[in-house]
Each structure stands twice: as structure tokens, then as C-alpha cells.
Design a protein around this motif. Structure first.
Motif, PDB file in Angstrom:
ATOM      1  N   ARG A  72      31.334  61.417  15.944  1.00 25.93           N
ATOM      2  CA  ARG A  72      32.570  60.661  15.697  1.00 25.93           C
ATOM      3  C   ARG A  72      32.365  59.209  16.126  1.00 25.93           C
ATOM      4  O   ARG A  72      31.514  58.924  16.980  1.00 25.93           O
ATOM      5  N   GLU A  74      34.068  57.406  18.137  1.00 23.16           N
ATOM      6  CA  GLU A  74      34.255  57.217  19.576  1.00 23.16           C
ATOM      7  C   GLU A  74      33.041  57.662  20.382  1.00 23.16           C
ATOM      8  O   GLU A  74      32.799  57.161  21.487  1.00 23.16           O
ATOM      9  N   ASP A  75      32.260  58.598  19.854  1.00 21.60           N
ATOM     10  CA  ASP A  75      31.048  59.024  20.551  1.00 21.60           C
ATOM     11  C   ASP A  75      30.025  57.895  20.588  1.00 21.60           C
ATOM     12  O   ASP A  75      29.396  57.643  21.624  1.00 21.60           O
ATOM     13  N   ALA A  77      30.750  54.696  20.161  1.00 23.22           N
ATOM     14  CA  ALA A  77      31.348  53.580  20.911  1.00 23.22           C
ATOM     15  C   ALA A  77      31.153  53.755  22.411  1.00 23.22           C
ATOM     16  O   ALA A  77      31.061  52.766  23.154  1.00 23.22           O
ATOM     17  N   ALA A  78      31.099  55.004  22.888  1.00 27.11           N
ATOM     18  CA  ALA A  78      30.921  55.261  24.312  1.00 27.11           C
ATOM     19  C   ALA A  78      29.485  55.040  24.767  1.00 27.11           C
ATOM     20  O   ALA A  78      29.226  54.937  25.976  1.00 27.11           O
ATOM     21  N   ALA A 105      33.083  50.806  17.808  1.00 27.18           N
ATOM     22  CA  ALA A 105      34.008  50.350  18.841  1.00 27.18           C
ATOM     23  C   ALA A 105      35.310  49.844  18.229  1.00 27.18           C
ATOM     24  O   ALA A 105      36.405  50.108  18.743  1.00 27.18           O
ATOM     25  N   THR A 108      37.350  52.792  16.992  1.00 30.84           N
ATOM     26  CA  THR A 108      37.914  53.509  18.136  1.00 30.84           C
ATOM     27  C   THR A 108      39.085  52.744  18.735  1.00 30.84           C
ATOM     28  O   THR A 108      40.136  53.330  19.043  1.00 30.84           O
ATOM     29  N   GLY A 113      40.152  55.917  16.118  1.00 33.68           N
ATOM     30  CA  GLY A 113      38.975  56.749  15.922  1.00 33.68           C
ATOM     31  C   GLY A 113      38.762  57.222  14.500  1.00 33.68           C
ATOM     32  O   GLY A 113      37.825  57.980  14.243  1.00 33.68           O
TER      33      GLY A 113
END
Length: 328
Positions: A72, A74-75, A77-78, A105, A108, A113
Motif C-alpha cells: 500500500r 502508506e507502507d 511512505a513509512a 507520502a 498517504t 492512502g
């Protein structure tokens, strides 16, 4: 396939053109994961970033690894930008990894997201230009838009205009032709974009077209004209000895190592850097092998310095007190 005097493209039976190419695609299409019914818009987006100037066979293993690691936005982006660049591996043009990380990013933070479905919102994302926005809108969301890549341009040039190859850069005339050939039905337009792209990739190739297997060879203006040579020869893909090759070799050193690499080992004289006593305490075996490969290019020091400065300027590398590394 018969020719007709009237229609959006004079002399071409456009509905029959649609039918022949899409029917061929039904049987010949490659089973690519980003085309499957269950694919997500994010999977399509990642594929479009990776496929820019890169063949499918090289993209597939990297795409699968990315989707397993970052399923995803957000994964991704982290993760750090450096992790994205390292995972990009040898796909080339690693700035695409930085842009994809920035896009994740943005998705997200601003879109909850979810990859935005609106074309104008796609265009606002980092690294998403006109082609990529159109491709995502079409292949992820089923929009009726023209997607004009090199493969599609080549099919259009040969079948409709009788030219061996399209012009080096996309022209307004080519864009108009793509729009004129676009089916009115939304679902068929998506299938059409996929089918013509696949025809150009598998059959109507640049250097060795397989005309005997082409579903529209009987309607092809280029074949009818005796397959004339290109009006201008396509530019060669120069690599050896270029700044791009040196940049790639430096990136290989940074990807392979966990610790920063002192810049003198990247840009200094070979007899000083390779085999220096302190290298084994600074670099792990993978980075040492990559460093040997860098110096094996015999690139001048000035070129190595220029390549490193370019990587630092592009944000693909950062330099701190301990040396050069991938961005954090």
C-alpha cells in the motif's frame, strides 16, 4: 480488413482495426499481475513508474518484491527514501524511486492512502507527468483517455501513415491520430490501449517486426509500401564510458553497503582506494565488490567526481561526516 474512404482516419476501416487488434490481444496478451482483475490502483501506479524506459522482463521481479514489501502507499511512505532507492536495484533511472516514494507520502498524507482517481489529482502528484497520469487513469480506473507510448506510436506510424518509425518526440499530429483512433466505448477504449501497446511490444517491434504474425498486416500502410526504411535512424543506446554508467556503478556501491562510504574511495585514484588497509573496516564484502567494479571501469577521476556530484544534487545520495550513503 477492408479499406474505406470515409471515417475518422481516411482509407482505414477503424472498427475493423479495433476488432482485429483486440481479438488478437485476447489470445496473445501476457499475463501481467498489474493487468489482472484483482489488481489495485497502487499496483498499477508502481508498474507505470517502473515501466518507464524499462522492459517488462526486468520490471517483473522488482515489482513483485516491492508489492510484497510495500503493498500500500502508506507502507512505502513509512520507509526511508534510501530504502526505496536500494530496493529499486538495477532498474535504472533511480530518481523514479525517489519520486515514487514522494508520491506514496503525498497519497498517504493528502488522499487517505488511496491513489486518486481524478486525472487532475494524479497530475499533481510528484513525478506523475501527462503520460503516467493518463496510463493510471486508464488502466487503474477505466477512464477513456489516450495513452501514447513508444509502442503505440510505432503501430500507428506503420499501419496508418506507412512510416517505419514514429518521430523521435511525440508530435501534435501523433496525438490527434491517437485520439481519432480511440473507440467511443469506455471499456473498449481501455482494451484498445492495452492491445495496441502489446502489439507494438510483441509483434510490431522497432528492429525486427514479426509482420507474418501481425493481425492487421493486410491493412498496414507500411507493409503495402514495401516496408521502407526509417526516414532517420533511431539513436543508439550508448552506455559504456558514459556518466550514466559511472553513476550506476557508484549507486551499486551505496546500495550494497550498510555504512557510509568515504567519498575519496569513490572518486580518488585507484591505486589509493582499492585495497587500502582501512577499506575492510569500513565496507562490507558486497560494497567492496561493487567498489572494485566501479574502479574497473577506469573512469577518470573527474568523471567520477562529476557523477557523484550529480547523485548528491539529485538527492539520490547524501554526504555526511562519515561519508556518502543513500538518503535516510
Amino acid at each position: 480488413m477492408s479499406s474505406v474512404p470515409a471515417g475518422p482516419v481516411p482509407g482505414l476501416d477503424v472498427p475493423a482495426f479495433h476488432e482485429s487488434v483486440t481479438r488478437w490481444f485476447d489470445d496473445a496478451a501476457r499475463d501481467l499481475p498489474w493487468r489482472r482483475p484483482e489488481r489495485t490502483p497502487w499496483e498499477v501506479m508502481v508498474s507505470e513508474f517502473m515501466l518507464q524506459q524499462t522492459p517488462v522482463v526486468r520490471v517483473l521481479p522488482v515489482w513483485r518484491a516491492w508489492m510484497q514489501r510495500w503493498p500500500r502507499p502508506e507502507d512505502l511512505a513509512a520507509a526511508t527514501a534510501g530504502e526505496a532507492v536500494r530496493a529499486w536495484g538495477r532498474l535504472g533511472y533511480p530518481r523514479r524511486a525517489l519520486r515514487l516514494h514522494a508520491t506514496a507520502a503525498e497519497i498517504t498524507g493528502r488522499h487517505g492512502g488511496a491513489v486518486p482517481a481524478r486525472h487532475d489529482e494524479l497530475l499533481d502528484l510528484p513525478g506523475v507527468g501527462a503520460y503516467t497520469a493518463a496510463a493510471i487513469a486508464v488502466f487503474a480506473f477505466g477512464d477513456r483517455r489516450t495513452v501514447v507510448d513508444t509502442n503505440i506510436r510505432r503501430v500507428h506510424a506503420r499501419v496508418v501513415t506507412g512510416r517505419a518509425l514514429p518521430s523521435r518526440s511525440l508530435t501534435a499530429a501523433e496525438t490527434r491520430l491517437a485520439e481519432e483512433l480511440m473507440p467511443a466505448d469506455d471499456a473498449l477504449s481501455v482494451r484498445w490501449n492495452q492491445a495496441v501497446m502489446e502489439l507494438g511490444a510483441l509483434i510490431c517491434t522497432a528492429r525486427a517486426p514479426r509482420c507474418e504474425r501481425c493481425p492487421v498486416r493486410n491493412a498496414c500502410a507500411w507493409v503495402a509500401a514495401g516496408r521502407p526504411a526509417p526516414e532517420e535512424a533511431p539513436p543508439g543506446q550508448t552506455w559504456h564510458g558514459t556518466d550514466r554508467q559511472v553513476r550506476g556503478a557508484i549507486m551499486a556501491v551505496l546500495r550494497a553497503g550498510a555504512a557510509p562510504v568515504p567519498s575519496r574511495h569513490l572518486t580518488g585514484p585507484v591505486d589509493v582506494t582499492v585495497g587500502a588497509p582501512d577499506l575492510t573496516t569500513v565496507l562490507d564484502p558486497g560494497a567492496l565488490r561493487a567498489l572494485d567494479a566501479l574502479h574497473g571501469l577506469d573512469a577518470p577521476e573527474e568523471q567520477r567526481r562529476r557523477a557523484l556530484e550529480g547523485l548528491l544534487s539529485d538527492g539520490l545520495a547524501v554526504e555526511g561526516p562519515a561519508g556518502v550513503s543513500l538518503p535516510g
